[in-house]
Design a protein around this motif. Structure first.
Motif, PDB file in Angstrom:
ATOM      1  N   SER A  90       1.079   9.847  -1.751  1.00 28.83           N
ATOM      2  CA  SER A  90       2.109   8.872  -2.452  1.00 28.83           C
ATOM      3  C   SER A  90       3.356   8.722  -2.094  1.00 28.83           C
ATOM      4  O   SER A  90       3.800   9.724  -1.490  1.00 28.83           O
ATOM      5  N   PHE A 115      -4.079  11.696  -1.363  1.00 28.83           N
ATOM      6  CA  PHE A 115      -5.266  11.041  -1.651  1.00 28.83           C
ATOM      7  C   PHE A 115      -6.170  10.979  -0.296  1.00 28.83           C
ATOM      8  O   PHE A 115      -6.003  10.555   0.596  1.00 28.83           O
ATOM      9  N   VAL A 126      -8.107  13.226  -5.421  1.00 27.16           N
ATOM     10  CA  VAL A 126      -6.748  13.392  -5.666  1.00 27.16           C
ATOM     11  C   VAL A 126      -6.303  14.770  -5.724  1.00 27.16           C
ATOM     12  O   VAL A 126      -6.840  15.317  -6.591  1.00 27.16           O
ATOM     13  N   PHE A 153      -1.489   2.615   0.423  1.00 29.86           N
ATOM     14  CA  PHE A 153      -0.480   2.071  -0.720  1.00 29.86           C
ATOM     15  C   PHE A 153       0.072   0.787  -0.292  1.00 29.86           C
ATOM     16  O   PHE A 153       0.302   0.477   0.849  1.00 29.86           O
ATOM     17  N   LEU A 176      -2.694   1.789  -5.041  1.00 31.98           N
ATOM     18  CA  LEU A 176      -3.542   2.316  -3.908  1.00 31.98           C
ATOM     19  C   LEU A 176      -4.706   1.412  -3.538  1.00 31.98           C
ATOM     20  O   LEU A 176      -5.816   1.038  -4.553  1.00 31.98           O
ATOM     21  N   TYR A 182      -1.154   3.089  -9.647  1.00 27.94           N
ATOM     22  CA  TYR A 182      -0.501   4.521  -9.396  1.00 27.94           C
ATOM     23  C   TYR A 182       0.339   4.581 -10.643  1.00 27.94           C
ATOM     24  O   TYR A 182       1.095   3.990 -10.688  1.00 27.94           O
ATOM     25  N   PRO A 239      -3.205  10.531 -11.654  1.00 31.28           N
ATOM     26  CA  PRO A 239      -2.180   9.305 -11.281  1.00 31.28           C
ATOM     27  C   PRO A 239      -3.018   7.937 -11.312  1.00 31.28           C
ATOM     28  O   PRO A 239      -2.409   7.072 -11.224  1.00 31.28           O
ATOM     29  N   LEU A 240      -4.335   8.019 -11.031  1.00 35.38           N
ATOM     30  CA  LEU A 240      -4.958   6.711 -10.525  1.00 35.38           C
ATOM     31  C   LEU A 240      -5.892   6.018 -11.645  1.00 35.38           C
ATOM     32  O   LEU A 240      -6.260   6.855 -12.638  1.00 35.38           O
TER      33      LEU A 240
END
Length: 369
Positions: free
Chosen positions: A110, A117, A132, A171, A178, A193, A200-201
């Motif tokens: 990220s 990722f 992740v 990204f 993403l 994100y 986070p996703l």
């Protein structure tokens, strides 16, 4: 001064540690032993230094500050390995974690450096998807915090699309989304994100992109201004061009990698990157047509007519520029060589300069200062 900068570079080369059973494979004398460290010479050639022994570190991603690197260990029992890289180029293994899938082929960090990722490709049905992992301050990887299985294949190409196959994670330029390329499902999966969340996703299916059945989206890149994106397709052997509008991908065109021969063995899209100045797209075609193609990016984001170059090897899987931007290196897996090209940023021209190094089954190369 430029040569001083080049002299202080270290190259890390990822490999497959088992020899592929492929008709075009030129069998090496000995299988690879893992991740190779090489010195970059002033003429662009590479001198081997040592090897960090591990299984099939096929893809390398470096942290923004260059202090850490992460490799996907592309085995049936997939893993991801964290490494530290000091200022002298010395490499140490920090830790390794289960990738929670099979044959991980790609990973990305990220933009804020908080998460890794991983795309688990999985040759067999059932082990594909995106995993992740949190990145700790010391560079080590934490245990998996999220997983998104890619189960459904389009079925268009038998044996290749019976199930999903995650091939890359990329990204958007603003770091808000993403996109994960699903070669088996002929789709880009979109995720929002959230940097401040432990998981986070968030899947955003409204932004998913479907490809023509049998295309096999593989890797993608965004222009530096974030307004355009390019996706290389493996089986269709094309580059799909997109305009980016509020992080949505709007189809703008498709360009064939080989216009002379449309048979399947001449269509095998590989890697895709931007030149350091962001003015050119460089892509590879494989199979019976091992070449690099250089496209100038037009003002509207479309690509000009490509200039084609022999890859000087078999199966050009990945390629990278060194830190100076003067040299392009191509990992030719099946001919066990890394070919070297001089790059002219003023016109995008490549000039072949022989082999930078000979190495068993090289799959990726990245540079550290």
């Amino acid at each position: 001064m430029a040569n001083d900068a080049i002299d202080h570079q270290t190259a890390l080369v990822g490999t497959w540690t088992s020899i592929p059973d492929a008709p075009s494979e030129q069998k090496p004398d000995h299988p690879s032993e893992g991740l190779y460290r090489l010195k970059v010479n002033s003429d662009g050639t590479l001198t081997p230094l040592d090897v960090i022994k591990m299984k099939s570190p096929s893809w390398i991603v470096k942290s923004r500050d260059g202090r850490f690197a992460y490799t996907t260990n592309e085995e049936n029992s997939g893993a991801v390995t964290a490494l530290s890289v000091d200022k002298s180029g010395q490499v140490q293994v920090l830790n390794s974690v289960d990738s929670h899938g099979q044959q991980p082929t790609h990973a990305t960090i990220s933009p804020d450096g908080k998460f890794l990722f991983v795309a688990n490709y999985s040759v067999a049905k059932g082990g594909a998807g995106v995993s992740v992992f949190p990145i700790h301050q010391d560079g080590k990887l934490g245990e998996q915090v999220q997983q998104f299985p890619f189960e459904q294949g389009s079925g268009a190409v038998k044996g290749r699309q019976d199930g999903g196959h995650a091939h890359s994670t990329t990204f958007t330029q603003d770091g808000q989304f993403l996109y994960a390329a699903d070669l088996g499902g002929d789709k880009l999966h979109a995720f929002r994100y959230h940097a401040d969340k432990a998981q986070p996703l968030e899947a955003d299916s409204a932004r998913d992109v479907n490809f023509t059945a049998g295309s096999g989206p593989r890797h993608m890149v965004f222009t530096p201004d974030g307004k355009h994106a390019y996706v290389i397709t493996e089986m269709a052997g094309e580059i799909a061009v997109f305009n980016v509008n509020q992080d949505r991908l709007e189809p703008a065109g498709r360009i064939k990698l080989n216009c002379e021969n449309s048979s399947a063995e001449y269509r095998s899209g590989g890697g895709i990157i931007l030149s350091p100045n962001g003015k050119y797209v460089i892509a590879s075609n494989r199979g019976s047509d091992n070449k690099l193609l250089v496209f100038k990016i037009r003002a509207d984001g479309m690509l000009g007519k490509p200039v084609s170059y022999s890859a000087k090897g078999i199966e050009p899987r990945a390629f990278s520029f060194d830190g100076s931007g003067k040299y392009l290196y191509v990992t030719n897996v099946f001919s066990n060589n890394i070919s070297l090209f001089h790059f002219d940023p003023s016109n995008g021209e490549l000039k072949a300069a022989g082999d930078a190094a000979k190495l068993a089954t090289p799959t990726d190369i990245k540079f550290f200062n």
